[in-house]
Each structure stands twice: as C-alpha cells, then as structure tokens.
Design an enzyme around this catalytic site. Structure first.
Site, short mmCIF file in Angstrom:
data_model
loop_
_atom_site.label_atom_id
_atom_site.label_comp_id
_atom_site.label_asym_id
_atom_site.label_seq_id
_atom_site.Cartn_x
_atom_site.Cartn_y
_atom_site.Cartn_z
N HIS A 1 117.67 87.87 71.07
CA HIS A 1 116.26 88.23 71.19
C HIS A 1 115.59 87.92 69.86
CE1 HIS A 1 113.77 90.73 74.20
NE2 HIS A 1 114.20 89.64 74.75
N HIS B 1 116.30 78.64 78.37
CA HIS B 1 116.68 80.04 78.45
C HIS B 1 117.39 80.37 79.77
CE1 HIS B 1 115.95 83.91 76.41
NE2 HIS B 1 116.14 84.40 77.61
#
Lengths: 231, 739
Positions: B92, B48
């Site tokens: 997301h 990430h």
C-alpha cells in the site's frame, strides 16, 4: 461454578479470556452476547479487553449502554464477582461501577509491553493466591490507561485498601519510571467498595500458560476460582 | 446504450488504459464501451489486478515444497497436519505516501480481508516498511503516520502485529514502501473459495456502505509514478477497523453455516473486481443491480459505485433460499447484508442501474488481461557501482565509535518505539516477541509453532538484483531457522519502478528469476504475492525491493530458540565463514556515505547446509541462542545478542586469530550464511560434531559474560565497550529521531 465472558462488538480479548478459563484452567465458561438480557447463571463475569464500538467516542463509553450492562450492574450490586480487563476496566468506569476515568497515556501513544505490578492487597477475590507485595510480570496493551480520580476518592481508595495493583519496578518499588502511562499514583487496578468488582489495565490472560513463557496472570484467575469454590 | 461517441482518448488514458488496450476493448465488445465498462476494464487490466507486465515472470515461482500448497483466489497457503495456514503480503505504497495514516491502515485492513475471505481467521500481521532518511521532516511525518495507521487499524481488529522490518534510505525519499502481511489459520476442510456458482444463487453485498472514497485507487494511484505537485489524496480510502472487526466475526459465523458458496472481499477496484472475478472463477455469469448497493453518499454515478474502494465490504454467493439466514448474521453485527443480484449461466457480467443495463460483457475478457513482453536492458549505474574499490575507503581508527554509531543508526537501532505501539500479543499465541530474528506463534491445540518473518535488503538488489533477491530468500529462511523453524512457504511483494522503462524492468526480471531459483533450491513454495510497479518520484526509482514474507514450522514449540545470550560462561561460536566483503554494507553507507560495490555473495548450497546445521543444533537442544548476521555484520549481530533482551543484558568477550584482510570488512562486512550461536560449555563437542556433519565450520570465538563487549583480533583489542554504553546507543532507538 461458571464464568461468563461478555462479547461487545469490538471486544477482542474475549476469545483469549475464554481460552484461558476454559482450555488452560478447565472452567465451565460461556460467551455472553452484549444484546442479551441474562447472565446465564454465571458466578463470575469477565468484561474483556478490546475496542468496544471501536472506542470511537471514548473508551467504553458506548458499551456501557449495551443491554447486558444492566444485568452486570445488578449482578455486581448483589455481590457477584466481576473482573474488567483493559477495555473492560474502562467500561466499568463509564458505567459507574468503579470510580474515576481514563485519560490518554501521557505518551499519547498506544503501548504494548510487559510491566511489573505490585500486589497491594491480597484480601480480595482476585488476589488471594498472591503474596503481599508480590511483583507480577504482566503485559499491558492500551492507549488510554492513564487513571485519574478526584482527591477525595483517591484518599478513600487508599484508606480502604482498594488500590489492588500499582505499576512498579522489578524490585517492587513504585517509581515514576515504572509508570507506563502517567496513571495517578501508578494505579493499575482498583476494586469497588465491597471488593467484588475489579478493574485492571494489564492483561492476566496473556500470561497464564507455560507455553507462552509467563504465568503470573494465572494467579489472578486461580484466586477467583479458589474464592468462588470456598464460598 | 449510448450510440454517440462518448469515449475520448483523454478519458481512457486518464483511467490508465493504453491506446492499443482501448482498441482491444472495442474489438471485444464490437462497440464503444460505456463509462462503467471502460472503468471495469481499466482496473481489471491494470498491473494491480491483471499483472499484464509481470505475469510472464511470476509463472516461474515454484509452487511445491515440504507441505501441501494451496493457491487460492485471494491468498495462498500451506497445509500442516489438518491445519491450513493462509498468508499473503500486499503493498500500500502510494496511498501511504499520499496519506500515511489511512494509507497504512487500509493496507492492513485489505490484507486481513484477503485472509479471512478464504475462511481463515487472521492470527498475525507483519509490516515491511521503507522510508527516506529521517533527517527529512516529511519522512518523519510519514514514519509517524504509517506507524499510527498500522496501530490504529491492527490493534482495534484484535490481530497482533508481531513483526516486520524498517529500512531507511534516500532511494525511498518521495515513494515510501508499506508492505503489509497477514496470516490466518483454518481447518483444511473449512476453507472458502472466491467463486460464484449455481445459476440463481443470490449474490449478497455485506459489510459497510459504499461511498466515493478510493475511486481509481488501483488504476490511477497505484499505476503511475508520482509527479510533482500531485493531488491524489481523494483516491486514498478511509479505514474503519471497528467495522472490519465485526465483519471478521460475522464472516466466520456465516461460513460456519455451510450456506456460503463463495466469498470475496472488495479490495482493489471494489465491486468490479469482486463480481467479475467471482463469476470467472466459478465459470458462470453474474447479474447485479447496483441501485441496491447500500450507499453513504447521494447521487453516485454507476461507474463510481463499481469503482469505489470503500473499505470493509465483501461479496458473497449464497445458497438459494438461505439469504435471510445469512443476512441475519450480518445484521446481528450491525452490518449491511443485502441481495444485489444472482449467478447466471451466460458467462457474462451484467450490471444494472435503475432498470437500465450500464455494463454487459463476457467475464473471460475481464479476467484475461493482455500479456506484455516488456523490453529490458542493464541500467547504466551498474557499471558505475562496480568500479568501487575498497582500497579507497580509509580504515577507521576507532572501532568503538563505528559500532556505537551503527547501533544508533535508524536501520539497525532498536525498533521498540514502533512495535510497542502495536498490540503484538492479542490472541495469546505470541511465543517469541518482536525484536528477535522472527516472531513465533503457538498453534493452539498442538505442539507446533509457526515462525514468521519478512526480509529484503533493497541496496543489495540495487547493486545486484540476482544476488540481492537470492539473499532476501536466504535471509528470510535463515531468520526462521534461528528460531528452530523449518522454512515452509513464502509470499512476495515485488516493489519496483516504472516497468515501461527497460532499465527498471531489467531489475524486475532479474530479481524475480532469481527469487524463483532460490525458492526452488531451498524447497520453499511461493503461495501468494503482489506486484507494485511505478514506485518512482521526481528523485528517481526506488531500490528494487522484492520483499519476502516467509513462514516456518517448529514441530515442538518448547524447543524454540531466541537471539539473546542466556548465561554467563556460555561459549560463543560462529557458524559459517567471514569473507572480505564490504559492498552494499550498512557500514559503508552509514559511516562512509558510500552505496556501491557488489552485494555480498550468497551460495545457496552453503546456505542450505548452514540452515540444516542450525536446525539440528536447536532441535537437539545443543544451543541456547542463535542470531544471523545481517545489516551491520558480525559485531552488530553479537552486540544485538548481548542487549536485545531488556533487563537480561549480557556482556561477551570475543577473540579471533589473525584474519588476513581488512578489519572493518571482518567486523562490519555483510557476508551471508553466518549465524552466531551460544551454548553451555558442556555442549562444545556436540556443537562441533553436528556442524561438521553438515560440513559447516563452527569456530569457537568467545564467551558470554562480563559487563562489556570486547573483541580481540590477534590479541589486540579492537572493540571494548561497556554494556551500558551499548544499551544507551541501541535502546535509544528510533524514538530519538522522531520525537
């Protein structure tokens, strides 16, 4: 002539109203911070749309306690021109400057789209540039625009010609299908008894510039400008 | 610091660190890490934040185009005139699958912070969504929740949600995709950087208080597949759009003072990321005392404070002596604004807690994550899907029914149920509303417009990653071109399965290499992006989905073009050619239940000429509408141009000569590089001339008008549907599936 656009925390159409009044219509316009205690000599106060205080409790319920609202109330009682748009209308209801309350839209969803508005009364500071019955094409954007008021007040609003705008179809017919939120009698905008305070759910500032393709909203701002000029 | 061995395999593995990574940490520090340090490494080295598995391929993406390119710490952009347009897309997915409303809401909040932290005021958002089929009740719950989250957050902060896309396919069952894009505008000289610099300059914490929400959001939740019966809800953050709105205004005000040296939002990995990355980008060190961090919960451990992903927080490096003035601005907006540390010259991040050092390490090691060369191999399914033979598919007898079914199908149908819940007009810039090929915003104070879109057909990428990714780029650009905008820059959100599995990584490698080639060819820089791996559930991996967000520039916004037909009697032309291509089509999937074959071809040279032709036609005012052929093919594109503008619907009559191949393939195949245009009859010759000057075939094939849509192939009517029935099928939209 000076316009004042009140900025509550969470207001988000303040910049839009300022832009249209100042840049598109060339008016002297100022922002007024909600914690201020002066209206800075303005001749017309705009309570803009948005989510004041996040509307976390109830739309407009907290904003009405902002210090500036004392000034706005005093100004309105003295006949000053006040226009509340969307969240601004909700603040006017909460502060008691206009009667009634807003419920959640009957769809229980936020709705953003163009609607047609029938101009019911053109003898006001806000609609004197419109024709009687003129159908305006103006966007709405709200989750709580389902206007409610008790029967007696509703009768009075009707009798006193205080219902300025109703949702209608493109031919000006006020029908249940044309009602986007369940509002009583398709009410989209009302004025106070003396007629100097208007609350409306639709956003005239969103359709006031030719570049965006729609200009009916300009009639409302031009009405105010014309009215203030004549005064 | 602790001498006894505290860190066990279970501890570091639970944080998503591999054995060899832990060994490397021991070597760097020369000792066992503290819990706080371990937590910091785990997030900085996660996919990430640090991109250890994808970085090698991300380097291939081009950074040059028509306009000057800005590649910043949090987002990138382009410069048009003296205006910087900053934009980025981010995923997301996992939070939204676990808690759709808050997952999607905080996705919007996070990407918007990435924009305004660069000094640009956010002016628009888009969302690219993927779900399983709506026949599943959980999918309906997800769709409702995600849309609710986006409207909850986006509407409140006053940033219009102007566009996006939604696809439905079983491949996303168990792992939906929520990709949020945002763009912002700034004067070139007003841009801010995410750096800490100047020894002794105070570091301020501004915004909301810190709680325990979102701990491990990026290292744990975003960095593993979904298993059965997972309880990951506590790792999802909770959004407060009102605070974010105040934070936008306060940040804009603070940046105007000139007292801000650098600013960064606390997104993934919260304080850990923001502190170490600001120090690293500024080439300095930083010391922060986390006992000074405003909290909303009692008794938080130091590592919890460092890892918290509580929303609506920023870290700011301020000019020494100006901290009071800056704090005053944030306090005026009822936000926190406290000094928690200062920049140092030792190139170390030092974290204190109640006078004790809980972490101390070189910034470089945090922001220099490992780089892996991942093994890859062609997945077994590829050979399987290529065995598809169109001859096994029976041609339908009733094309009217096929068209109506497609218009009513979830992926193609009208999305008003979604975008009418979003305020898509606030800020009074929206000049082309959602529902057209791309949204168009005017740029206040200039004649220019910005067109923006997102695109990716995951099924194409599944069938053929190279071609699918190429089409994603080509189609996003084509969408912009249909509004009259020159494609100017892209952002990517790369959604894939588990990169440790070679067949998944093969999809990733091929998609990204192809994205890079296509962007290079079309002269479109990729200015920012995001990688989301581990999109798998017990049902398997998602379709590889490299979502492209793209912006384009219209020099004169009054020349903008829309998709809907305008006037009766106007002529219809098809720019481009129809080919016998059925593979990967929505028609095959919806009508025949087949997801096989190859993706349609996409020749970038033809695509480029097509786009240039369309741009010239719009710029010269020769045409009145332009709409590209995508899902559902030619007839769906025509039908959409007939009915997409509510209250202004138009019929159309089409007639083509003998086609030489299957009718269903002609009508519903998804051959690329095609645009349906309409023009006034007097423009006939000009349209042909302009098209031929770009060596593009423009076939006149019908007229606008009437109260039905008819389609003749060699004088035989294959489609004849009343306008009101088309409207009924399409306008019913998603609403009928969810309510």
């Amino acid at each position: 002539m000076k316009f004042g656009v009140v900025v509550f925390p969470g207001s988000n159409c303040d910049h839009d109203c300022y832009h249209v009044l100042k840049d598109a219509l060339g008016q002297d316009t100022a922002y007024i911070w909600h914690k201020d205690r002066s209206l800075d000599g303005c001749d017309c106060i705009v309570l803009p749309g948005g989510f004041s205080y996040g509307d976390y409790l109830r739309t407009g319920a907290i904003a009405r306690f902002s210090p500036i609202m004392n000034e706005v109330e005093g100004f309105a009682k003295k006949g000053g021109i006040v226009i509340g748009i969307c969240n601004g209308f909700q603040v006017l209801l909460e502060s008691g400057l206009l009667p009634g309350a807003m419920r959640h839209n009957d769809s229980v969803k936020f709705v953003c789209k163009f609607v047609n508005l029938k101009t019911e009364n053109i003898d006001t500071p806000f609609t004197n540039r419109c024709n009687k019955g003129q159908v305006l094409r103006i966007p709405i954007a709200h989750g709580e625009g389902n206007y409610y008021v008790d029967d007696n007040t509703l009768k009075a609003l009707n009798k006193e010609n205080r219902i300025i705008f109703r949702y209608c179809d493109k031919n000006g017919e006020v029908t249940p299908d044309a009602n986007p939120n369940g509002s009583l009698e398709n009410i989209a905008g009302i004025v106070n008894k003396p007629g100097n305070v208007l609350g409306m759910m639709p956003h005239p500032e969103r359709c006031s510039e030719p570049v965006l393709g729609f200009v009916d909203g300009k009639l409302i701002f031009e009405s105010i400008i014309g009215w203030l000029r004549k005064r | 610091m602790a001498k006894k061995k505290m860190i066990t395999k279970d501890i570091y593995r639970a944080l998503g660190l591999r054995d060899d990574e832990y060994e490397r940490i021991l070597k760097i520090l020369g000792r066992e890490p503290t819990k706080t340090e371990l937590a910091m490494f785990s997030v900085e080295w996660s996919e990430h934040c640090g991109y250890p598995r994808s970085r090698k391929y991300l380097k291939l993406l081009p950074r040059k185009g028509r306009y000057e390119v800005l590649v910043g710490e949090d987002a990138g952009g382009i410069v048009v005139g003296d205006t910087a347009i900053i934009f980025k897309m981010e995923s997301h997915n996992h939070p939204s699958q676990v808690e759709p409303k808050q997952g999607a809401a905080t996705g919007v909040g996070g990407i918007i912070r990435d924009i305004f932290t660069s000094g640009a005021r956010p002016v628009a958002s888009l969302n690219s969504l993927r779900f399983g089929e709506l026949t599943d009740p959980y999918t309906r719950y997800l769709l409702r929740g995600v849309v609710d989250g986006i409207q909850f957050y986006g509407n409140c902060i006053g940033v219009p949600t102007v566009g996006g896309e939604i696809y439905f396919d079983d491949a996303y069952q168990g792992n939906c995709l929520v990709n949020a894009m945002s763009l912002g505008i700034a004067k070139r000289e007003d841009l801010a950087r995410a750096v800490a610099q100047g020894t002794g300059n105070p570091i301020m914490y501004v915004g909301s208080k810190t709680g325990r929400d979102g701990i491990g959001g990026c290292s744990v939740l975003a960095s593993a597949e979904f298993g059965e019966g997972d309880a990951k809800r506590p790792t999802v953050q909770i959004g407060d759009p009102f605070t974010e709105k105040c934070l936008i205004e306060a940040t804009m005000e603070a940046l105007k003072t000139g007292y801000i040296v650098g600013i960064k939002d606390m997104g993934a990995a919260g304080l850990t990321c923001s502190s170490s990355e600001m120090a690293s980008a500024g080439g300095c060190g930083m010391e922060i005392d986390i006992s000074k961090v405003p909290r909303r919960e009692e008794g938080m451990e130091p590592w919890e404070v460092m890892m918290s992903e509580s929303q609506e927080r920023m870290l700011v490096c301020v000019k020494k002596g100006k901290e009071e003035e800056v704090a005053e601005i944030f306090k005026r907006w009822d936000l926190e604004g406290v000094v928690i540390g200062y920049a140092t010259d030792d190139k170390k991040v030092r974290v204190l807690h109640e006078g004790e050092v809980v972490a101390e390490m070189p910034t470089a090691c945090l922001t220099d994550p490992p780089l892996y060369d991942m093994p890859y191999e062609e997945p077994a399914y590829i050979k399987e899907v290529r065995r598809f033979k169109p001859s096994n598919i029976k041609e339908p007898s009733d094309y009217n029914k096929v068209l109506l079914d497609l218009l009513a199908s979830p992926t193609i149908t009208n999305k008003a149920w979604v975008y009418e819940q979003y305020d898509h007009m606030v800020q009074v810039n929206t000049a082309v509303y959602p529902g057209s090929d791309a949204a168009v915003l005017r740029l206040k104070g200039s004649k220019r417009g910005i067109a923006v879109t997102t695109d990716c057909n995951g099924l194409y990428c599944y069938l053929n990653p190279r071609v699918g990714a190429r089409i994603a780029v080509a189609e996003a650009a084509r969408n912009l071109v249909c509004t009259g905008a020159h494609p100017a820059g892209a952002t990517d959100c790369l959604n894939f399965g588990n990169p440790e599995k070679p067949d998944r990584f093969w999809q990733f490698k091929n998609c990204v290499e192809s994205l890079a080639e296509a962007c290079e060819y079309l002269n479109i820089p990729v200015v920012s992006g995001n990688v989301s791996f581990y999109n798998e559930s017990p049902n398997g991996p998602i379709f590889p989905t490299p979502t492209i967000g793209m912006i384009g520039i219209i020099e004169d916004i009054d020349k903008r073009c829309t998709a809907n037909f305008k006037d009766d009697g106007d002529l219809l032309f098809l720019l481009g050619e129809c080919k016998d291509e059925l593979g990967g089509s929505e028609y095959l999937k919806r009508i025949h239940g087949v997801k096989a074959g190859d993706a349609p071809e996409c020749d970038l040279e033809i695509e480029k000429r097509l786009q240039e032709a369309c741009l010239e036609l719009i710029d010269k005012g020769a045409i009145k509408s332009a709409h590209d052929c995508s899902e559902g093919g030619l007839v769906v594109a025509i039908a959409e141009s007939c009915i997409s503008s509510e209250g202004e619907e138009k019929g159309a009559a089409i007639s083509v000569p003998e086609i030489g191949f299957r009718k269903d393939s002609y009508l519903f195949g998804e051959t690329q590089s095609r645009i349906v245009i309409s023009c006034s009859p007097r423009e006939r010759e000009r349209v042909k001339k302009i098209a031929s000057s770009h060596k593009i075939i423009a076939s006149e094939f019908g007229k606008v008008g009437g109260d039905s849509l008819t389609f003749e192939i060699s004088d035989k009517k294959v489609i004849n549907i009343a306008l009101k029935d088309l409207i009924k099928a399409w306008r019913g939209g998603l609403k009928k599936y969810v309510s």
